[in-house]
Scaffold this active site. Structure first.
Site, PDB file in Angstrom:
ATOM      1  N   LYS A  93      27.801  10.213 -14.766  1.00 18.55           N
ATOM      2  CA  LYS A  93      27.228   9.542 -15.815  1.00 18.55           C
ATOM      3  C   LYS A  93      25.910   8.774 -15.617  1.00 18.55           C
ATOM      4  O   LYS A  93      26.211   7.860 -14.551  1.00 18.55           O
ATOM      5  CB  LYS A  93      28.334   9.047 -16.836  1.00 18.55           C
ATOM      6  CG  LYS A  93      27.567   8.530 -18.276  1.00 18.55           C
ATOM      7  CD  LYS A  93      28.750   8.029 -19.076  1.00 18.55           C
ATOM      8  CE  LYS A  93      28.208   7.463 -20.537  1.00 18.55           C
ATOM      9  NZ  LYS A  93      29.310   6.831 -21.251  1.00 18.55           N
ATOM     10  N   HIS A  94      24.999   8.862 -16.515  1.00 17.68           N
ATOM     11  CA  HIS A  94      23.707   7.694 -16.120  1.00 17.68           C
ATOM     12  C   HIS A  94      23.782   6.945 -17.693  1.00 17.68           C
ATOM     13  O   HIS A  94      24.074   7.658 -18.783  1.00 17.68           O
ATOM     14  CB  HIS A  94      22.584   8.701 -16.167  1.00 17.68           C
ATOM     15  CG  HIS A  94      22.429   9.266 -14.861  1.00 17.68           C
ATOM     16  ND1 HIS A  94      21.387   9.009 -14.003  1.00 17.68           N
ATOM     17  CD2 HIS A  94      23.296  10.056 -14.169  1.00 17.68           C
ATOM     18  CE1 HIS A  94      21.458   9.710 -12.768  1.00 17.68           C
ATOM     19  NE2 HIS A  94      22.470  10.392 -12.771  1.00 17.68           N
ATOM     20  N   PRO A  95      23.174   5.744 -17.489  1.00 17.18           N
ATOM     21  CA  PRO A  95      23.190   4.989 -18.854  1.00 17.18           C
ATOM     22  C   PRO A  95      22.266   5.642 -19.940  1.00 17.18           C
ATOM     23  O   PRO A  95      20.773   5.089 -19.958  1.00 17.18           O
ATOM     24  CB  PRO A  95      22.630   3.641 -18.329  1.00 17.18           C
ATOM     25  CG  PRO A  95      22.068   3.930 -16.993  1.00 17.18           C
ATOM     26  CD  PRO A  95      22.662   5.178 -16.563  1.00 17.18           C
ATOM     27  N   LEU A  96      22.467   6.647 -20.459  1.00 10.84           N
ATOM     28  CA  LEU A  96      21.720   7.140 -21.650  1.00 10.84           C
ATOM     29  C   LEU A  96      20.927   6.034 -22.752  1.00 10.84           C
ATOM     30  O   LEU A  96      19.979   6.249 -23.161  1.00 10.84           O
ATOM     31  CB  LEU A  96      22.405   8.202 -22.386  1.00 10.84           C
ATOM     32  CG  LEU A  96      21.625   9.123 -23.464  1.00 10.84           C
ATOM     33  CD1 LEU A  96      20.373   9.884 -22.606  1.00 10.84           C
ATOM     34  CD2 LEU A  96      22.646  10.082 -24.090  1.00 10.84           C
TER      35      LEU A  96
END
Length: 259
Positions: A93-96
């Protein structure tokens, strides 16, 4: 693999390819030096099957299930489940919600350390932590080819996942889902039949108690299981899973993997 083959055979774990007819050949198509990975919580039931080279990673998987896909450590699988080729798990996951999703701001590994050294500068790193959730695949699930699973999803007993689907949320038992993202297409059966199948928990019983029942008629099959169970005529199929501890006792170099 050369060290593990005798143990796999004794635990009745099949590593096969199309055309293999003799159980004694299980694992023979693998490179003898192939590295087989597994986790400390490994629990692999007998009478499981790994097609192709999917057996280079040993998972938590129940009896009579098979996989054509290499399963990640995040996945556990119930009994009587069928997994086709190309099943994968979504990446990290990336910090959307941030201004940038780039790891430059929070996960400064070799690339950014190299940049810092080249330019004689120091970089700040924001705090972003993400722990992928475990993926639970139930009993009697059928997963088609090239399915992608999101972290932390649960796929209920009896569910069917259409090929090329991306599963981003939990799948209810005995539902058929598909698409990108995967959405419910229909229930497999009517509500009373689904309830009876769930109540029957038929996958806990030995195959010899099940194969003479009317599997082609789900409602009748469920009632037959319930009636036979109530009469005490069904034998629960108990197993002794292959564990990391058992492997460590067997191979020359205990650890989290072996060749």
């Amino acid at each position: 693999m050369s060290q593990l083959r005798p143990l796999l055979k004794s635990h009745r774990i099949l590593m096969t390819v199309p055309g293999m007819k003799d159980f004694e050949n299980t694992g023979s198509t693998y490179n003898p030096e192939a590295w087989i990975s597994y986790e400390d919580d490994l629990a692999l039931d007998p009478y499981t099957t790994f097609w192709g080279t999917s057996g280079t990673a040993l998972p938590r998987m129940g009896a009579f299930s098979y996989t054509h896909s290499k399963l990640s450590k995040a996945i556990s699988v119930g009994r009587f489940t069928s997994i086709a080729k190309g099943m994968t798990v979504m990446g990290a996951k990336h910090p959307l919600e941030w201004a940038s999703t780039s790891p430059v701001f929070y996960n400064q590994r070799l690339l950014m350390r190299t940049y810092s050294a080249d330019h004689g500068v120091e970089l700040d790193a924001a705090q972003f932590s993400y722990k992928p959730g475990r993926i639970a695949i139930g009993n009697d699930v059928w997963i088609g080819e090239k399915v992608t699973l999101g972290h932390g999803v649960t796929i209920g007993d009896g569910a069917v996942i259409a090929s090329n689907s991306v599963v981003t949320s939990d799948v209810e038992p005995f539902t058929v889902v598909g698409g990108l993202p995967a959405k419910k297409i229909r229930d497999r059966f009517d509500a009373p039949t689904i309830q009876a199948l769930q109540e029957s928990q038929w996958w806990q019983y030995a195959p010899e108690n099940l194969t003479h029942l009317d599997v082609a008629n789900p409602a009748v099959f469920a009632q037959q299981v319930l009636q036979q169970a109530a009469a005490g005529n069904l034998r629960t199929f108990e197993t002794r899973p292959l564990t990391a501890r058992r492997i460590a006792e067997h191979v020359e170099a205990p650890g989290t993997g072996t060749n």
